[in-house]
Design a protein around this motif. Structure first.
Motif, PDB file in Angstrom:
ATOM      1  N   ASN A 177      34.844  42.579  37.069  1.00  0.00           N
ATOM      2  CA  ASN A 177      35.436  43.069  36.380  1.00  0.00           C
ATOM      3  C   ASN A 177      36.474  43.462  35.932  1.00  0.00           C
ATOM      4  O   ASN A 177      37.403  42.729  34.806  1.00  0.00           O
ATOM      5  CB  ASN A 177      34.081  43.620  35.102  1.00  0.00           C
ATOM      6  N   VAL A 178      36.710  44.310  37.482  1.00  0.00           N
ATOM      7  CA  VAL A 178      38.340  45.046  36.965  1.00  0.00           C
ATOM      8  C   VAL A 178      39.226  43.534  37.542  1.00  0.00           C
ATOM      9  O   VAL A 178      39.955  43.329  36.551  1.00  0.00           O
ATOM     10  CB  VAL A 178      38.488  45.626  38.437  1.00  0.00           C
ATOM     11  N   VAL A 179      38.164  42.871  38.262  1.00  0.00           N
ATOM     12  CA  VAL A 179      39.218  41.422  38.577  1.00  0.00           C
ATOM     13  C   VAL A 179      39.633  40.088  37.627  1.00  0.00           C
ATOM     14  O   VAL A 179      41.159  39.914  37.736  1.00  0.00           O
ATOM     15  CB  VAL A 179      39.387  40.764  40.199  1.00  0.00           C
ATOM     16  N   GLU A 180      39.009  39.946  36.763  1.00  0.00           N
ATOM     17  CA  GLU A 180      38.927  39.680  35.706  1.00  0.00           C
ATOM     18  C   GLU A 180      39.660  39.841  34.655  1.00  0.00           C
ATOM     19  O   GLU A 180      40.691  39.200  33.982  1.00  0.00           O
ATOM     20  CB  GLU A 180      37.086  39.443  35.180  1.00  0.00           C
ATOM     21  N   ARG A 181      39.627  40.581  34.334  1.00  0.00           N
ATOM     22  CA  ARG A 181      40.302  41.598  33.762  1.00  0.00           C
ATOM     23  C   ARG A 181      42.153  42.154  33.540  1.00  0.00           C
ATOM     24  O   ARG A 181      42.689  41.229  33.223  1.00  0.00           O
ATOM     25  CB  ARG A 181      39.993  43.241  33.093  1.00  0.00           C
ATOM     26  N   PHE A 182      42.473  41.934  34.459  1.00  0.00           N
ATOM     27  CA  PHE A 182      43.813  42.549  35.612  1.00  0.00           C
ATOM     28  C   PHE A 182      44.233  40.534  35.356  1.00  0.00           C
ATOM     29  O   PHE A 182      45.493  39.757  35.651  1.00  0.00           O
ATOM     30  CB  PHE A 182      44.027  43.024  37.230  1.00  0.00           C
ATOM     31  N   GLY A 183      43.320  39.956  35.855  1.00  0.00           N
ATOM     32  CA  GLY A 183      43.446  38.652  36.753  1.00  0.00           C
ATOM     33  C   GLY A 183      44.290  37.777  34.933  1.00  0.00           C
ATOM     34  O   GLY A 183      44.904  37.085  35.019  1.00  0.00           O
ATOM     35  N   GLN A 184      43.206  38.116  33.575  1.00  0.00           N
ATOM     36  CA  GLN A 184      43.647  37.336  33.076  1.00  0.00           C
ATOM     37  C   GLN A 184      45.086  37.889  31.905  1.00  0.00           C
ATOM     38  O   GLN A 184      46.032  37.260  31.142  1.00  0.00           O
ATOM     39  CB  GLN A 184      42.680  37.840  31.541  1.00  0.00           C
ATOM     40  N   ALA A 185      46.180  39.216  32.899  1.00  0.00           N
ATOM     41  CA  ALA A 185      46.695  39.924  32.637  1.00  0.00           C
ATOM     42  C   ALA A 185      47.547  39.597  33.676  1.00  0.00           C
ATOM     43  O   ALA A 185      49.060  39.337  33.339  1.00  0.00           O
ATOM     44  CB  ALA A 185      46.776  41.528  32.540  1.00  0.00           C
TER      45      ALA A 185
END
Length: 270
Positions: A177-185
């Motif tokens: 989830n961390v990777v996905e959220r910062f990925g979208q950023a």
């Protein structure tokens, strides 16, 4: 009122934060904060990490959604003579008025994880970080057997189901989830690292007395007791939580409390 603001203004988290100071200082020691750096401490409470950051010589802005905690943080900074540390109200989902690329470090330890829009939180943290700077988060881990995850798990069993669309703050403790959220950023996975670390709570009184602080002053637990009282289950909740605190106490004396909790330490290179 914003439900998240209501949650954290409901109690007095300073009562809990007083038992977290040592680990706050130890965590800050790991963040390579040096004199003159600009640091944003997000979901800062009354300054468990913001005050040590300022003591390292950084220019620190603490932002929290709870007015009472902002007021307490400014009082602590003034009492410590830290003119380089100020606190203000703000929402981690929308850092209105904070310019792009203005901080060397953006730190949020058990703070921004509770904001209701995690993708917005990640985007805002990245937005205000300078190129070459870092975002650091401390997030509780769902299902972890240690203290805080278990407090939140037990408490949730006594509270009504959350509203539709609610995203649990505990999802911040899952690496994908961390990777996905910062990925979208805009941050690629290779610039995101996650590792487990521990946070220690120390109190000069018994685990049962310490649990009482969570009952009286910690918003999520207060809400659980409110709901349990209406259902005639308050005694059951108290028994479960007291057993948890007693079973996890590592202090040599039963009249003292030493509890450790595992969390996910996230570092994002911007």
């Amino acid at each position: 009122m914003n439900p998240n603001k209501a949650l954290w203004e409901k109690g007095d988290f300073t009562q809990i934060a007083d038992t977290m100071r040592r680990s706050g200082e130890e965590l800050v020691d790991k963040l390579d904060i040096t004199r003159g750096m600009k640091v944003l401490d997000l979901g800062c409470g009354d300054g468990t990490t913001a005050i040590p950051e300022a003591q390292h010589g950084a220019e620190v802005l603490g932002v929290d959604i709870a007015r009472n905690l902002v007021e307490a943080g400014n009082k602590r900074a003034a009492a410590a003579g830290l003119a380089n540390c100020t606190f203000q109200e703000g929402d981690a989902c929308d850092l209105d008025g904070i310019p792009d690329k203005s901080f060397d470090r953006v730190v949020s330890v058990f703070g921004a994880m509770f904001a209701p829009k995690p993708f917005d939180v990640a985007k805002e943290m990245v937005r205000v970080t300078k190129p070459g700077g870092k975002v650091v988060m401390g997030n509780w881990i769902p299902g972890d057997p240690t203290l805080v995850a278990q407090i939140l798990k037990i408490s949730s069993a006594y509270t009504p189901p959350p509203p539709e669309g609610f995203i649990s703050p505990m999802t911040w403790g899952v690496e994908r989830n961390v990777v996905e959220r910062f990925g979208q950023a805009g941050i690629p996975p290779e610039r995101i690292s996650c590792e487990k670390d521990t946070f220690t709570f120390t109190a000069p009184y018994s685990p049962a007395t310490y649990m009482g602080l969570f009952k009286d002053f910690y918003g999520p637990t207060m809400n659980a007791f409110d709901a349990a009282e209406k259902n005639g289950k308050s005694a059951d909740l108290q028994q479960e939580l007291t057993a948890l605190f007693n079973s996890q106490n590592q202090a040599a004396s039963p009249d003292n409390t030493l509890l450790t909790a595992t969390y996910l330490r996230v570092t994002v290179d911007c």
